[in-house]
Design an enzyme around this catalytic site. Structure first.
Site, PDB file in Angstrom:
ATOM      1  N   LYS A 115       0.819  -1.216   0.000  1.00  0.00           N
ATOM      2  CA  LYS A 115       0.000   0.000   0.000  1.00  0.00           C
ATOM      3  C   LYS A 115       0.855   1.270   0.000  1.00  0.00           C
ATOM      4  O   LYS A 115       0.361   2.350  -0.302  1.00  0.00           O
ATOM      5  CB  LYS A 115      -0.982  -0.015   1.163  1.00  0.00           C
ATOM      6  CG  LYS A 115      -2.067  -1.075   0.967  1.00  0.00           C
ATOM      7  CD  LYS A 115      -3.168  -0.988   2.010  1.00  0.00           C
ATOM      8  CE  LYS A 115      -4.248  -2.027   1.764  1.00  0.00           C
ATOM      9  NZ  LYS A 115      -3.792  -3.411   2.097  1.00  0.00           N
TER      10      LYS A 115
HETATM   11  C1  LIG Z   1      -4.521  -4.571   1.643  1.00  0.00           C
HETATM   12  C2  LIG Z   1      -3.764  -5.851   1.618  1.00  0.00           C
HETATM   13  C3  LIG Z   1      -4.118  -6.930   0.773  1.00  0.00           C
HETATM   14  C4  LIG Z   1      -5.344  -6.884  -0.106  1.00  0.00           C
HETATM   15  O1  LIG Z   1      -5.197  -6.027  -1.209  1.00  0.00           O
HETATM   16  P1  LIG Z   1      -6.474  -5.562  -2.051  1.00  0.00           P
HETATM   17  O2  LIG Z   1      -5.957  -4.589  -3.029  1.00  0.00           O
HETATM   18  O3  LIG Z   1      -7.417  -4.937  -1.043  1.00  0.00           O
HETATM   19  O4  LIG Z   1      -7.062  -6.769  -2.664  1.00  0.00           O
HETATM   20  C5  LIG Z   1      -3.313  -8.056   0.741  1.00  0.00           C
HETATM   21  N1  LIG Z   1      -2.242  -8.167   1.545  1.00  0.00           N
HETATM   22  C6  LIG Z   1      -1.879  -7.167   2.385  1.00  0.00           C
HETATM   23  C7  LIG Z   1      -0.705  -7.385   3.264  1.00  0.00           C
HETATM   24  C8  LIG Z   1      -2.621  -5.993   2.467  1.00  0.00           C
HETATM   25  O5  LIG Z   1      -2.264  -5.029   3.318  1.00  0.00           O
END
Ligand SMILES: *Cc1c(COP(=O)(O)O)cnc(C)c1O
Length: 430
Positions: free
Chosen positions: A107
């Site tokens: 993210k």
């Molecule tokens: C947010 C997140 C996900 C999921 O990603 P999406 O884009 O919401 O499908 C998977 N793994 C981790 C570690 C995350 O923080």
């Protein structure tokens, strides 16, 4: 480029409006009006290009009308300050490590791109980003927006309900990142933020935005690393499959954006834990939101994946096209733990629970298609972020990376806030 709402093709807005608003007024998600295809020469030379050069090319294709070349460079350079290495785990199986950013999760890419883009689009105007968090969102947004000119971040979090490490990741930065410790629960925090967005007096005096996870500016940069991974893959087999551990499905939708722009990915694996709304849909069921179930891959505990309509939009609403390109797999916590143990034993690689779900999806898919694919699964977080689960599963200690450990030494700087909208409003106005 104009952007439309997934709820209304005729509702078109500028890049600036899409980024500041985040969500369309009809609650739809913004999408680029058309998806440009990158030229053949780009793919011929891709293995010679750096991660940043790939990022410039993709951003230029989408935003050339909206941003001058110099700003496109600034934006991408700020976003890609860390690498995303492709690491071989087994024969024909690679992992794309997306956890080398400040908060050790993928993210970071979206948060950094979003903050810089807001600052570039607003010029001299100031903007306040309001975030209610129960943990992870706060740290990604705080670190992504930290030090970005013209942007102030205000994070509300429930007192005593966030892990120490998470709290430190957004309360120790200072500068343009303010943290408010609220005497209440997460829903109270979220209520105050929502009320602020609807408050005419506040909105007259300042530009407020949410930078939430469905923002187009958090979504688009996630496509960069699919191109990059592809460019670094030593292709020994004809076809390529990417497995994505999914919750809200933003990451997977960004991979499909890359594919629609011309990247030759043959199949995507949508890998989930038992929150399997999308795998059920892909297997022929209806799309039906459910209450979420708690698992050890808890960043994927999502019962109503908000990017589902982006997936459909990428196929022009053609459900059979989507189902042909994306295969669903889902796994229990027990299966996830077994995979973590097995991979550690055979290759020495430490999976986090989210990456383990993707590994399972990829290897099960590849077993159904022997000798056909080179496979890449995304490692979305550093195993140190899920230290307790990983240590308990593997029976060994794992160390926190320096970047994470450094946060624990930082000094917490927060303001206390009663669970009272009036007090919050006063805080924002002064
Ligand atoms: C947010 C997140 C996900 C999921 O990603 P999406 O884009 O919401 O499908 C998977 N793994 C981790 C570690 C995350 O923080």
């Amino acid at each position: 480029m104009k952007f439309y709402s997934t709820n209304d093709q005729n509702h078109l807005v500028s890049l600036k409006e899409a980024v500041i608003k985040g969500l369309a007024p009809d609650q739809g998600l913004y999408m680029p009006e058309n998806i440009p295809r990158l030229p053949g020469s780009f793919f011929e030379n891709i293995s010679q290009l750096s991660f940043r050069e790939i990022g410039y090319e993709v951003t230029r294709a989408l935003f050339a009308e909206d941003l001058p070349e110099q700003q496109i460079k600034e934006l991408v350079d700020h976003t890609l300050e860390f690498d995303a290495p492709l690491v071989q785990v087994e024969d024909h199986v690679y992992t794309l490590e997306l956890f080398h950013g400040p908060t050790l999760a993928f993210k970071d890419f979206g948060a950094r791109f979003c903050s810089k883009l807001m600052s570039l689009l607003l010029g001299k105007q100031q903007v306040k980003v309001l975030v209610a968090t129960s943990g992870d969102t706060g740290s990604a947004v705080a670190n992504g927006f930290y030090g970005v000119e013209g942007v102030e971040v205000v994070i509300l979090y429930p007192s005593g309900k966030v892990s120490e490490l998470q709290e430190k990741q957004f309360t120790t930065l200072g500068g343009n990142v303010a943290a408010l410790e609220v005497e209440g629960c997460f829903d109270d925090c979220q209520k105050m933020v929502k009320q602020a967005f609807l408050d005419p007096e506040l909105n007259q005096q300042m530009i407020l935005t949410s930078a939430n996870s469905i923002n187009i500016a958090r979504w688009i940069p996630q496509s960069f690393y699919y191109f990059y991974a592809y460019s670094r893959l030593q292709k020994k087999r004809e076809k390529v499959a990417f497995a994505v551990p999914s919750g809200n499905f933003g990451n997977l939708a960004a991979g499909i954006l890359a594919e629609r722009m011309g990247l030759p990915i043959d199949k995507f694996i949508a890998a989930t834990n038992v929150n399997k709304v999308v795998p059920d849909y892909l297997a022929g069921g209806a799309f039906e939101a459910k209450p979420s179930i708690q698992t050890i891959s808890n960043s994927m505990d999502v019962g109503n994946p908000s990017n589902f309509y982006r997936l459909l939009a990428l196929f022009g609403g053609d459900e059979s096209g989507l189902k042909a390109k994306v295969k669903g797999f889902f796994y229990s916590d027990e299966q996830t733990r077994s995979a973590m143990k097995a991979v550690k034993a055979t290759s020495g690689y430490t999976l986090d629970p989210h990456g383990a779900v993707a590994y399972l999806g990829l290897t099960d898919f590849m077993a159904q298609h022997p000798d056909a694919y080179e496979g890449v699964f995304l490692e979305t977080a550093h195993p140190g972020k899920f230290q307790a689960v990983v240590e308990e599963t593997l029976g060994t200690k794992i160390s926190l990376p320096d970047r994470l450990a450094a946060f624990l030494k930082g000094k917490k700087k927060v303001d206390q806030l009663p669970n009272d909208y009036g007090a919050f409003k006063k805080y924002l106005l002064t």
